[in-house]
Design a protein around this motif. Structure first.
Motif: not given
Length: 142
Positions: A35-61
């Motif tokens: 299970r992925m951490p709940t905070d991580y799921q919340t952050l991913v659901d809120a914004y992903a898929p996205i590239q933050l600050n031109g560098h950090l990639y967040l993918h979504h299931p």
């Protein structure tokens, strides 16, 4: 105590929640057997898929493009092929995280959950599921 999730979301702005889908997370958790951490799921659901600050990639299931499950599988395969025999003690993930062995995508291993365009990888340390440890690899083997 700092609420890091609230601080990150305040910095990123209003949540979009475009792809929030509990069933997609359930499928991913069943497929990975963690299970992925709940905070991580919340952050991913809120914004992903996205590239933050031109560098950090967040993918979504729940997305086909930038799919979190596919990214995890591909990254686990790549990291599983790396030789870990000649590491300095201060760079050895086994010593840093208290792991008896180094494995990727296993019940007690490292799970890649985000990465950057500079080669850094952020791993969830599954061995510490209740504490939600993270390990950041710098893109150069350290």
């Amino acid at each position: 105590m700092t609420d890091y999730l609230a601080a990150a979301m305040a910095m990123l702005g209003p949540a979009q929640n475009r792809y929030a889908n509990p069933a997609a997370w359930d499928r991913l958790h069943a497929e990975l057997d963690i299970r992925m951490p709940t905070d991580y799921q919340t952050l991913v659901d809120a914004y992903a898929p996205i590239q933050l600050n031109g560098h950090l990639y967040l993918h979504h299931p729940a997305t086909e493009r930038w799919n979190l499950g596919q990214d995890i599988r591909d990254t686990v395969l790549a990291w599983s092929e790396v030789s870990w025999d000649d590491l300095d003690p201060d760079e050895d993930p086994r010593l840093l995280c208290g792991l008896t062995e180094l494995s990727f995508g296993t019940r007690n291993g490292l799970w890649p959950i985000a990465g950057t365009d500079r080669g850094e990888t952020i791993f969830l340390v599954a061995e510490h599921e209740t504490a939600h440890w993270l390990l950041v690899e710098d893109g150069e083997g350290g």
